[in-house]
Design an enzyme around this catalytic site. Structure first.
Site, PDB file in Angstrom:
ATOM      1  CD  GLU A  20      -7.517 -12.740 -18.503  1.00 20.02           C
ATOM      2  OE1 GLU A  20      -8.045 -13.273 -17.508  1.00 20.02           O
ATOM      3  OE2 GLU A  20      -7.590 -11.524 -18.738  1.00 20.02           O
ATOM      4  CB  CYS A  45     -10.162 -20.240 -15.927  1.00 19.73           C
ATOM      5  SG  CYS A  45     -11.290 -19.131 -16.765  1.00 19.73           S
ATOM      6  CE  LYS A  47       0.251 -22.520 -29.218  1.00 23.66           C
ATOM      7  NZ  LYS A  47      -0.548 -23.726 -29.432  1.00 23.66           N
ATOM      8  N   GLY A  98      -4.156 -19.480 -20.347  1.00 22.73           N
ATOM      9  CA  GLY A  98      -3.762 -20.869 -20.151  1.00 22.73           C
ATOM     10  C   GLY A  98      -3.398 -21.105 -18.699  1.00 22.73           C
ATOM     11  CB  SER A  99      -1.623 -23.881 -17.128  1.00 24.88           C
ATOM     12  OG  SER A  99      -0.449 -23.877 -17.922  1.00 24.88           O
ATOM     13  CB  THR A 100      -0.551 -20.750 -12.933  1.00 22.69           C
ATOM     14  OG1 THR A 100      -1.867 -20.225 -12.711  1.00 22.69           O
ATOM     15  CG2 THR A 100       0.446 -19.952 -12.106  1.00 22.69           C
ATOM     16  CD  GLU A 149      -6.823 -24.451 -13.218  1.00 21.27           C
ATOM     17  OE1 GLU A 149      -5.734 -24.565 -13.793  1.00 21.27           O
ATOM     18  OE2 GLU A 149      -7.664 -23.578 -13.514  1.00 21.27           O
TER      19      GLU A 149
HETATM   20  P1  NAD Z   1      -1.850 -24.528 -21.236  1.00 23.81           P
HETATM   21  O1  NAD Z   1      -1.163 -23.513 -20.411  1.00 23.81           O
HETATM   22  O2  NAD Z   1      -1.377 -25.917 -21.210  1.00 23.81           O
HETATM   23  O3  NAD Z   1      -1.817 -24.049 -22.767  1.00 23.81           O
HETATM   24  C1  NAD Z   1      -2.339 -22.815 -23.186  1.00 23.81           C
HETATM   25  C2  NAD Z   1      -1.729 -22.430 -24.514  1.00 23.81           C
HETATM   26  O4  NAD Z   1      -0.339 -22.199 -24.319  1.00 23.81           O
HETATM   27  C3  NAD Z   1      -1.838 -23.509 -25.589  1.00 23.81           C
HETATM   28  O5  NAD Z   1      -2.081 -22.910 -26.834  1.00 23.81           O
HETATM   29  C4  NAD Z   1      -0.473 -24.139 -25.545  1.00 23.81           C
HETATM   30  O6  NAD Z   1      -0.110 -24.735 -26.770  1.00 23.81           O
HETATM   31  C5  NAD Z   1       0.400 -22.938 -25.260  1.00 23.81           C
HETATM   32  N1  NAD Z   1       1.723 -23.257 -24.691  1.00 23.81           N
HETATM   33  C6  NAD Z   1       2.100 -24.355 -24.011  1.00 23.81           C
HETATM   34  N2  NAD Z   1       3.403 -24.281 -23.669  1.00 23.81           N
HETATM   35  C7  NAD Z   1       3.858 -23.109 -24.144  1.00 23.81           C
HETATM   36  C8  NAD Z   1       5.112 -22.453 -24.118  1.00 23.81           C
HETATM   37  N3  NAD Z   1       6.171 -22.990 -23.534  1.00 23.81           N
HETATM   38  N4  NAD Z   1       5.202 -21.233 -24.681  1.00 23.81           N
HETATM   39  C9  NAD Z   1       4.130 -20.648 -25.248  1.00 23.81           C
HETATM   40  N5  NAD Z   1       2.921 -21.229 -25.333  1.00 23.81           N
HETATM   41  C10 NAD Z   1       2.780 -22.449 -24.782  1.00 23.81           C
HETATM   42  O7  NAD Z   1      -3.387 -24.449 -20.861  1.00 23.81           O
HETATM   43  P2  NAD Z   1      -4.549 -25.423 -21.374  1.00 23.81           P
HETATM   44  O8  NAD Z   1      -4.280 -26.784 -20.816  1.00 23.81           O
HETATM   45  O9  NAD Z   1      -4.735 -25.272 -22.832  1.00 23.81           O
HETATM   46  O10 NAD Z   1      -5.821 -24.758 -20.670  1.00 23.81           O
HETATM   47  C11 NAD Z   1      -6.149 -24.955 -19.344  1.00 23.81           C
HETATM   48  C12 NAD Z   1      -5.627 -23.851 -18.465  1.00 23.81           C
HETATM   49  O11 NAD Z   1      -6.048 -22.585 -18.945  1.00 23.81           O
HETATM   50  C13 NAD Z   1      -6.160 -23.921 -17.041  1.00 23.81           C
HETATM   51  O12 NAD Z   1      -5.121 -23.668 -16.135  1.00 23.81           O
HETATM   52  C14 NAD Z   1      -7.196 -22.804 -16.995  1.00 23.81           C
HETATM   53  O13 NAD Z   1      -7.466 -22.296 -15.715  1.00 23.81           O
HETATM   54  C15 NAD Z   1      -6.582 -21.794 -17.880  1.00 23.81           C
HETATM   55  N6  NAD Z   1      -7.591 -20.841 -18.353  1.00 23.81           N
HETATM   56  C16 NAD Z   1      -7.635 -19.578 -17.834  1.00 23.81           C
HETATM   57  C17 NAD Z   1      -8.624 -18.681 -18.245  1.00 23.81           C
HETATM   58  C18 NAD Z   1      -8.703 -17.287 -17.704  1.00 23.81           C
HETATM   59  O14 NAD Z   1      -9.381 -16.470 -18.294  1.00 23.81           O
HETATM   60  N7  NAD Z   1      -8.043 -16.963 -16.604  1.00 23.81           N
HETATM   61  C19 NAD Z   1      -9.570 -19.090 -19.175  1.00 23.81           C
HETATM   62  C20 NAD Z   1      -9.506 -20.388 -19.688  1.00 23.81           C
HETATM   63  C21 NAD Z   1      -8.506 -21.256 -19.268  1.00 23.81           C
END
Ligand code: NAD
Ligand code: MN
Length: 465
Positions: free
Chosen positions: A227, A261, A152, A205-207, A364
């Site tokens: 991650e 990130c 996804k 994604g986000s924490t 962040e």
């Molecule tokens: P996000 O957490 O908002 O979304 C990430 C993914 O999760 C998206 O596909 C989103 O649709 C999905 N998602 C959202 N709510 C969900 C739920 N309740 N259940 C399951 N999936 C859900 O993150 P973002 O805004 O897309 O990306 C930015 C974040 O990602 C930043 O915090 C960044 O630090 C982090 N990030 C981390 C790394 C790493 O390797 N550590 C790399 C890139 C980005």
């Protein structure tokens, strides 16, 4: 329906039907049905298919780079580098998987054999900042190890991943092995997390969402790799090559418009070098060209959305309230170019005079915003570097070898770059400590987390044991 927008121009790139729970379940069912045959394909033949996919990515390099640049608003040069890495990832796991096997352990009266078995259907959930790169880091090892996948992508940036799904079929990877489902995180993502037939979630994604993934996974004891976010430090000692450190520091935070990130968004500088460094750093930052992502001269493109731009701007306002002063940037640039007049651009912004514990230094921001903070001693540098809930990465600049080792050992994070801002080799583990996540991607680590060990114990001695 969701509208996919180019954040540099606000033009509509595509209208996509958003999947719901039913479509997600159907994708999981397809992946489940495809699993027995896919795991039975020999590693050598799986490797051959992945190599073909890598070659197709190379053949479509420019097309994929343009899709990524337009959908994320990122400079075309950066996108080209990322797509090059995607091909490399598939080549890498094609080359690794036929050398990935278990052990033979002699035991009293018999022998233990260990096997690294695929998990089954894995759910992969990716963010919008490096859509194709991050998808490939998960997809490459997951497929190589014999898993089938439901992937996804983020709602804002599904286009390159959808194209990759087509290329996977073209490469000869059987129908049902790779399933791309575009839809909301709270619907498709949540369903994948809770689905009893999904064995593992690989999440970037986000924490905040990572916490929901972990909570949701508990019901089915699902394996998770997370991650997550970061608030990385860039620690500069007075004995470093200040010119080099200052020339590199803008890229370490403003690359991908700070939507990285690993963005080293907290620069910590030894007090005696502070003034000189700040001057060099601001001069280097002023040279960055904010502009049309398709112009090869552009260093920094657009932010991902209007909402995200506003969130980043709110942190600049907060910085002022928290006593900070802006050394450069802080505003939306006057004119980028005619084509990009509606885009979501922001000047690279350098802020000073903030306490290490203030919100701007703790949360962040995920935009082109950096703070500079002085420190007095090595002890204080380590303490400041560790003074956030995150632990993804750090940079460290010094010419004292012993100090480099000492400080690298004491900073709590997954990756530390010494005297450079980025050197990412696929063989190295990548991931975070603390609130930055669980597990590592890259190299053998990813082969481990997309397989489960099984021990088969064979007794051959007739003597009683
Ligand atoms: P996000 O957490 O908002 O979304 C990430 C993914 O999760 C998206 O596909 C989103 O649709 C999905 N998602 C959202 N709510 C969900 C739920 N309740 N259940 C399951 N999936 C859900 O993150 P973002 O805004 O897309 O990306 C930015 C974040 O990602 C930043 O915090 C960044 O630090 C982090 N990030 C981390 C790394 C790493 O390797 N550590 C790399 C890139 C980005
Ligand atoms: Mn988000």
């Amino acid at each position: 329906m969701s509208t996919v927008v180019n954040p540099a121009t606000e033009e509509t790139l595509a209208e996509i039907e958003s999947a719901g729970v039913e479509e997600t379940d159907a994708a999981v069912a397809r992946a489940k049905a495809a699993f027995p045959a896919w795991r039975a394909v020999s590693p050598t033949d799986r490797a051959r298919l992945l190599r073909r996919l890598a070659t197709l990515v190379e053949e479509h390099h420019e097309e994929l780079s343009r899709i990524e640049s337009r959908n994320v608003g990122k400079p075309i040069g950066g996108a080209r580098g990322e797509v090059g890495m995607v091909a490399h990832v598939f080549h890498f796991y094609a080359g690794a998987v036929d050398k990935h096997h278990g052990e033979t352990i002699p035991v009293a009266g018999g022998v233990d054999l260990t096997f690294r078995e695929p998990l089954g259907v894995v759910g992969l959930i990716t963010p919008w900042n490096f859509p194709l790169n991050i998808a490939s880091w998960k997809l490459g090892p997951a497929l190589a190890c014999g898993n089938t996948v439901v992937l996804k992508p983020a709602e804002l940036t599904p286009l390159s991943t959808m194209r990759l799904g087509e290329l996977a079929l073209e490469a000869g990877i059987p129908e049902g092995v790779v399933n791309i489902v575009v839809g909301k995180g709270s619907v498709v993502g949540q369903r994948l997390i809770e689905h009893p037939d999904v064995a593992k979630i690989g999440f970037t994604g986000s924490t905040e969402v990572g916490q929901q993934v972990m909570r949701g996974a508990a019901g089915t004891i699902k394996r998770v790799t997370l991650e997550l976010g970061g608030k990385s430090a860039n620690v500069i000692f007075a004995d470093a090559d200040l010119e080099k450190a200052a020339a590199a520091a803008p890229y370490a935070v403003f690359d991908n418009a700070g939507q990285d990130c690993c963005a080293r968004s907290r620069v910590l500088v030894e007090r005696s070098a502070y003034d000189r460094f700040a001057e060099l750093f601001v001069a280097a930052t002023r040279k960055l060209k904010v502009g049309d992502p398709l112009d090869p001269a552009t260093d920094q493109g657009a932010l991902i959305s209007k909402g995200h731009l506003e969130k980043v701007q709110s942190y600049i306002r907060l910085a002022k309230e928290e006593g900070g002063h802006i050394l450069c940037g802080g505003n939306v640039p006057d004119s980028v170019c005619e084509r990009c007049r509606n885009g979501y651009f922001l000047q690279p912004t350098v802020i000073v005079d903030l306490d290490v514990n203030c919100r701007v230094n703790q949360e962040e921001i995920f935009g082109p915003v950096v703070t500079i903070t002085p420190f007095r001693t090595e002890e204080e540098a380590v303490c400041y570097a560790n003074a956030t809930p995150f632990g993804l990465s750090a940079s460290l600049w010094t010419n004292d070898l012993a100090r480099a080792h000492r400080v690298a050992e004491r900073i709590d994070c997954g990756t530390i770059w010494v005297n450079c801002w980025l050197l990412r080799d696929l063989r190295t583990p990548f991931g975070g400590m603390k609130n930055s996540g669980i597990g590592r991607e890259g190299g053998d680590e990813a082969l481990r987390f997309f397989t489960e060990p099984k021990t088969v114990c064979i007794k051959y001695s007739t003597e009683r044991t």
